[in-house]
Design a protein around this motif. Structure first.
Motif, PDB file in Angstrom:
ATOM      1  N   VAL A 199       0.784  -0.925   0.177  1.00  0.00           N
ATOM      2  CA  VAL A 199      -0.385   0.170  -0.344  1.00  0.00           C
ATOM      3  C   VAL A 199       0.646   1.456  -0.323  1.00  0.00           C
ATOM      4  O   VAL A 199       1.912   0.943   1.102  1.00  0.00           O
ATOM      5  N   GLY A 200       0.485   2.326  -0.619  1.00  0.00           N
ATOM      6  CA  GLY A 200       1.430   3.191  -0.858  1.00  0.00           C
ATOM      7  C   GLY A 200       2.344   2.740  -1.867  1.00  0.00           C
ATOM      8  O   GLY A 200       3.549   4.123  -1.802  1.00  0.00           O
ATOM      9  N   GLY A 201       2.797   2.554  -2.749  1.00  0.00           N
ATOM     10  CA  GLY A 201       3.848   1.612  -2.845  1.00  0.00           C
ATOM     11  C   GLY A 201       5.181   1.380  -2.304  1.00  0.00           C
ATOM     12  O   GLY A 201       6.365   1.797  -3.153  1.00  0.00           O
ATOM     13  N   SER A 202       5.224   0.769  -1.106  1.00  0.00           N
ATOM     14  CA  SER A 202       6.778   1.490  -0.701  1.00  0.00           C
ATOM     15  C   SER A 202       6.294   0.461   1.187  1.00  0.00           C
ATOM     16  O   SER A 202       5.303   0.732   0.907  1.00  0.00           O
ATOM     17  N   ALA A 211       4.285   1.523   4.570  1.00  0.00           N
ATOM     18  CA  ALA A 211       3.017   1.469   5.126  1.00  0.00           C
ATOM     19  C   ALA A 211       2.967   1.054   6.572  1.00  0.00           C
ATOM     20  O   ALA A 211       2.382   1.387   7.075  1.00  0.00           O
ATOM     21  N   ARG A 212       4.414  -0.016   6.834  1.00  0.00           N
ATOM     22  CA  ARG A 212       4.030  -0.954   7.807  1.00  0.00           C
ATOM     23  C   ARG A 212       4.385   0.046   9.395  1.00  0.00           C
ATOM     24  O   ARG A 212       3.736   0.014  10.165  1.00  0.00           O
ATOM     25  N   ALA A 230       2.782   6.908   2.260  1.00  0.00           N
ATOM     26  CA  ALA A 230       2.671   5.885   3.981  1.00  0.00           C
ATOM     27  C   ALA A 230       1.680   6.277   4.297  1.00  0.00           C
ATOM     28  O   ALA A 230       0.987   5.630   5.021  1.00  0.00           O
ATOM     29  N   VAL A 231       2.498   8.034   4.988  1.00  0.00           N
ATOM     30  CA  VAL A 231       1.161   8.392   6.389  1.00  0.00           C
ATOM     31  C   VAL A 231      -0.243   8.932   5.617  1.00  0.00           C
ATOM     32  O   VAL A 231      -0.554   8.592   6.192  1.00  0.00           O
ATOM     33  N   ALA A 232       0.095   9.425   4.512  1.00  0.00           N
ATOM     34  CA  ALA A 232      -1.121   9.840   3.854  1.00  0.00           C
ATOM     35  C   ALA A 232      -2.319   8.660   3.589  1.00  0.00           C
ATOM     36  O   ALA A 232      -3.307   8.615   4.218  1.00  0.00           O
ATOM     37  N   ALA A 233      -1.910   8.080   2.757  1.00  0.00           N
ATOM     38  CA  ALA A 233      -2.142   6.728   2.716  1.00  0.00           C
ATOM     39  C   ALA A 233      -3.118   6.204   4.168  1.00  0.00           C
ATOM     40  O   ALA A 233      -3.639   5.244   4.408  1.00  0.00           O
ATOM     41  N   ARG A 271       4.691  14.120  -5.344  1.00  0.00           N
ATOM     42  CA  ARG A 271       3.085  15.356  -5.054  1.00  0.00           C
ATOM     43  C   ARG A 271       2.562  15.543  -5.567  1.00  0.00           C
ATOM     44  O   ARG A 271       1.386  15.056  -4.335  1.00  0.00           O
ATOM     45  N   ALA A 272       2.203  14.097  -6.198  1.00  0.00           N
ATOM     46  CA  ALA A 272       0.491  14.201  -6.869  1.00  0.00           C
ATOM     47  C   ALA A 272      -0.333  13.410  -6.231  1.00  0.00           C
ATOM     48  O   ALA A 272      -1.131  13.473  -6.330  1.00  0.00           O
ATOM     49  N   ARG A 273       0.184  12.358  -5.752  1.00  0.00           N
ATOM     50  CA  ARG A 273      -0.166  10.486  -5.433  1.00  0.00           C
ATOM     51  C   ARG A 273      -0.425  11.263  -3.550  1.00  0.00           C
ATOM     52  O   ARG A 273      -1.225  11.050  -3.530  1.00  0.00           O
ATOM     53  N   LEU A 274       0.233  12.479  -3.285  1.00  0.00           N
ATOM     54  CA  LEU A 274       0.081  12.469  -1.704  1.00  0.00           C
ATOM     55  C   LEU A 274      -0.963  13.731  -1.711  1.00  0.00           C
ATOM     56  O   LEU A 274      -2.252  13.187  -1.172  1.00  0.00           O
ATOM     57  N   ARG A 275      -1.172  14.342  -2.654  1.00  0.00           N
ATOM     58  CA  ARG A 275      -2.162  14.991  -2.135  1.00  0.00           C
ATOM     59  C   ARG A 275      -3.205  14.423  -3.187  1.00  0.00           C
ATOM     60  O   ARG A 275      -4.547  14.380  -2.580  1.00  0.00           O
TER      61      ARG A 275
END
Length: 313
Positions: free
Chosen positions: A50-53, A56-57, A84-87, A109-113
């Protein structure tokens, strides 16, 4: 110092959110399939997390293990920890603010938004973004998550190694782990202890752990190069430094061109689209920077995939 008990506790707490984290695949290949003279190479496909890295854990565990105020959670990140935090914040209904350095890719940045985070771009490198983040946290009282140097974050990362051991029924002989600030290697090495060799890998232009081992203590380094967005810490984290004194066998450096070649090889030959930080393990094998033995089993962590895939063209 983080230990196996802390990592097991993290695993148990993370199980309370079974629909968020993924058990990522462990791909086991003969060494010859990668042009390497060893018995097997294990690829832990954590870029599918999740989140691509892998982050996330640790970030989910940080939120679950601490009370979160109305002002939410705040972090400085080169990209992956922030995502990861945002997800995790999105999944838990928590406000999230992420400070990223100017070197961070627009794709991150786009993914965070898209995950609902407020993104603040500031500073030439991670250290400057972190300073701004700390000032903001003091003003708002938000829960601060650190990209790599908090016990919760490191213990959460260590669940990756626990999961790998469960999947294979044993550990590989050697684990090659990419290092920026050290959250991943801190968690992995704390779980493995002396049961396998753990080797740190860093770009020549971002050598935090290598420089610390030469100096005998954590020191600031200049950071640049192909993986600076995700391996861009200027100093090894204190937790990783402590763990590495006991459980990290060696610290090796790789040139940017070898990292790039390995990244392209993973895409061309295995159709694995990963960011440069995730390619250091293969680069170490294919260049001989890490020399394998014929009967050895080597584990690699493909730690992230938050990059512009057009760069593989």
């Amino acid at each position: 110092m983080i230990d196996r008990a802390a990592i097991s506790a993290a695993r148990q707490r993370l199980a309370s959110q079974p629909h968020f984290l993924r058990s990522t695949p462990l791909l086991r290949l003969p060494g010859a399939a990668l042009g390497v003279d060893c018995a097997e190479v294990w690829l832990k496909l954590e870029h599918l997390q999740v989140g691509g890295s892998f982050k996330a854990r640790g970030m989910l565990y940080r939120l679950l293990a601490n009370p979160v105020p109305d002002s939410g959670v705040i972090i400085a990140s080169g990209g992956n920890a922030g995502i990861a935090v945002a997800a995790a914040a999105h999944a838990l209904g928590v406000r999230c603010e992420v400070f990223v350095p100017e070197v961070s890719p627009e794709a991150k940045r786009a993914r965070l938004r898209a995950l609902g985070a407020e993104v603040v771009v500031t500073g030439a490198a991670y250290a400057q973004a972190y300073e701004a983040c700390v000032a903001r946290q003091q003003a708002t009282g938000a829960l601060q998550a650190h990209a790599y140097d908090q016990p919760d974050v490191v213990a959460g990362a260590g669940t990756l190694a626990l999961e790998m051991e469960e999947q294979a029924g044993r550990l590989p002989d050697t684990l090659l782990v990419s290092v920026g600030g050290g959250g991943l290697i801190g968690g992995v090495a704390a779980w493995v202890e002396s049961r396998a060799h753990v080797v740190s890998l860093e770009p020549e232009r971002a050598p935090t752990l290598h420089a610390a081992r030469v100096a005998g203590q954590p020191v600031d380094v200049d950071v640049s190069g192909i993986a600076a967005d995700s391996l861009g810490a200027k100093r090894i984290g204190s937790i990783a430094w402590q763990v590495s004194q006991h459980h990290v066998h060696d610290a090796l450096l790789l040139p940017d061109d070898a990292i790039r070649a390995a990244q392209l090889w993973l895409w061309r030959e295995l159709k694995l689209a990963v960011e440069p930080a995730a390619a250091l393990g293969l680069a170490a094998l294919q260049t001989g920077v890490y020399r394998t033995q014929p009967q050895e089993t080597v584990g690699l962590v493909l730690c992230g995939a938050n990059f512009d895939p057009a760069s593989l063209g």
